[in-house]
Design a protein around this motif. Structure first.
Motif, mmCIF file in Angstrom:
data_model
loop_
_atom_site.group_PDB
_atom_site.id
_atom_site.type_symbol
_atom_site.label_atom_id
_atom_site.label_comp_id
_atom_site.label_asym_id
_atom_site.label_seq_id
_atom_site.Cartn_x
_atom_site.Cartn_y
_atom_site.Cartn_z
ATOM 1 N N HIS A 25 1.191 6.738 -6.898
ATOM 2 C CA HIS A 25 0.168 7.761 -7.137
ATOM 3 C C HIS A 25 0.766 9.170 -7.058
ATOM 4 N N LYS A 26 1.602 9.375 -6.020
ATOM 5 C CA LYS A 26 2.197 10.711 -5.833
ATOM 6 C C LYS A 26 3.185 11.050 -6.944
ATOM 7 N N GLN A 71 0.819 -1.217 0.000
ATOM 8 C CA GLN A 71 0.000 0.000 0.000
ATOM 9 C C GLN A 71 0.855 1.272 0.000
ATOM 10 N N LEU A 94 1.918 1.741 -3.514
ATOM 11 C CA LEU A 94 0.833 2.254 -4.370
ATOM 12 C C LEU A 94 0.630 3.752 -4.152
ATOM 13 N N LEU A 95 0.716 4.173 -2.897
ATOM 14 C CA LEU A 95 0.576 5.614 -2.604
ATOM 15 C C LEU A 95 1.703 6.408 -3.257
ATOM 16 N N SER A 96 2.907 5.847 -3.203
ATOM 17 C CA SER A 96 4.059 6.545 -3.801
ATOM 18 C C SER A 96 3.926 6.598 -5.319
#
Lengths: 213, 198
Positions: free
Chosen positions: B80-81, B73, B76-78
């Motif tokens: 996205h960023k 997770q 995935l956040l990274s």
């Protein structure tokens, strides 16, 4: 959990302009042109520009900082993305700038005594040189930070911040060198080098804090 | 754990893709470019498809499989960023793997840092059998010696496949043998070990 996160990320998706290296170069070149024009308009070209052209001071002094500026920009584009790493050949302009400065020390040591060199450090206008480079560099760094650095995703945020400071400092120093008529290598190293180093240090501290992602 | 800062001309972009294939690479490149322009459907497909790859990479080096989902997770956040930092001229997989390794290293650093302050009383430390039991210890030594006496190629295959945990395909890539040759070499090595340890 992961599926729900993917759903949230997809809902949060906004079209974003990809990071393009050419835009950084264009932005920084425009900044350099603007700072140079501002310095020439408000302070003017150095009074002894004809003799400075003949003895090369009008070229080597801005040249050192232009080379360092180009080198720092190349390294910045190297590490702005997650999969980036420093490329050895991109450190060449920085090394060339250092070599040119050392060469000037050698050339000047034949003409000037050590006392003359150290005496140049006590010049009254030194603080003025230092503050102009520091101020101009800080403005250039703020502009580049907003335009480029805040959008990067580097694995080396501290180094990226330091390079931001270095490039901005070198930009201001290169432009200011067109006006300043102090050509002693020791003077240039101290009063041009100090603000560049201070800006790099400030950039490293800011990068460590604000360029993490 | 920290990735090397200085890279040569043969940069990360030129390395062989350890996961997936060229067709999948092109598909992901197309999806990520569409995602950059705001195409949610492509983005969803991309994220769903990369999750198993991320999981496979992080699973190998995590101390416990329970925390795999946390790291996945984070990655995935990274992604996205940092989506806008992907350059469509370059392959997607190295970009993704760089993020995975960066986040994994970050996670492990925090994980071990938080363990550093934990105090364990000496009495509660469990000593593994092979350390306390001299018979078990000598058995391990015997196995090590037996592996050491194998021919060079067989020793390499046993170490990669059974000790370091690589798959047959990965061992094949590392050694330059075909997958079936790896299996045959492993079989022969096991036969020899059986004979030596009998």
């Amino acid at each position: 959990m992961t599926d729900r996160l993917i759903e949230q990320l997809v809902n949060d998706l906004q079209p974003k302009k990809p990071l393009v290296d050419l835009k950084l170069w264009m932005h920084c070149t425009a900044c350099l042109a603007m700072v140079s024009v501002a310095i020439l308009m408000f302070m003017g070209l150095r009074g002894d520009y004809l003799s400075a052209m003949q003895n090369g001071a009008l070229f080597w002094k801005p040249g050192i900082f232009l080379m360092a500026w180009i080198g720092s920009l190349l390294l910045i584009t190297d590490i702005s993305r997650p999969n980036g790493g420093l490329r050895k050949e991109h450190t060449i302009p920085l090394m060339a700038a250092g070599t040119l400065l050392i060469w000037q020390f050698i050339v000047q040591s034949r003409q000037l005594s050590l006392t003359d060199m150290t005496h140049s450090l006590s010049d009254g206008s030194a603080l003025y040189c230092l503050s102009v480079i520091m101020g101009g560099g800080a403005i250039a760094m703020m502009m580049a930070w907003k335009y480029w650095f805040s959008k990067t995703a580097s694995r080396y945020p501290t180094l990226l911040g330091a390079l931001a400071g270095l490039s901005a400092g070198c930009l201001a120093a290169a432009a200011y060198a067109l006006h300043c008529d102090h050509d002693v290598a020791l003077y240039v190293s101290v009063y041009y080098g100090a603000p560049v180093l201070l800006l790099s240090l400030a950039g490293a501290i800011l990068g460590r804090k604000f360029l993490r992602w | 754990m920290e990735p090397s800062l200085l890279i040569s001309n043969a940069s990360l972009y030129d390395r062989r893709m350890p996961y997936g294939n060229e067709k999948q690479e092109k598909r992901w490149q197309a999806l990520v470019v569409k995602a950059q322009s705001g195409d949610a459907a492509s983005y969803q497909i991309l994220l769903t498809e990369i999750v198993p790859v991320i999981r496979r990479v992080v699973l190998r080096s995590l101390p416990s499989p329970d925390i795999t989902d946390d790291v996945v997770q984070e990655v995935l956040l990274s992604v996205h960023k940092a989506l806008h930092t992907y350059d469509s001229e370059r392959p997607f997989t190295p970009w993704l793997l760089a993020i995975v390794n960066f986040r994994k290293t970050d996670f492990l650093r925090q994980h071990y840092a938080s363990r550093g302050n934990r105090q364990v009383p000496l009495e509660s430390v469990e000593i593994p059998d092979y350390l306390s039991n001299s018979d078990a210890s000598s058995t391990f030594r015997d196995i090590e010696n037996a592996i050491g006496e194998l021919p060079e190629k067989q020793k390499e295959v046993v170490e990669l496949l059974k000790i370091e945990g690589y798959s047959t395909k990965e061992v094949s890539e590392k050694t330059g043998l075909s997958e079936s040759a790896v299996k045959v070499t492993m079989h022969r090595a096991l036969q020899k070990l059986k004979e030596k340890l009998a």
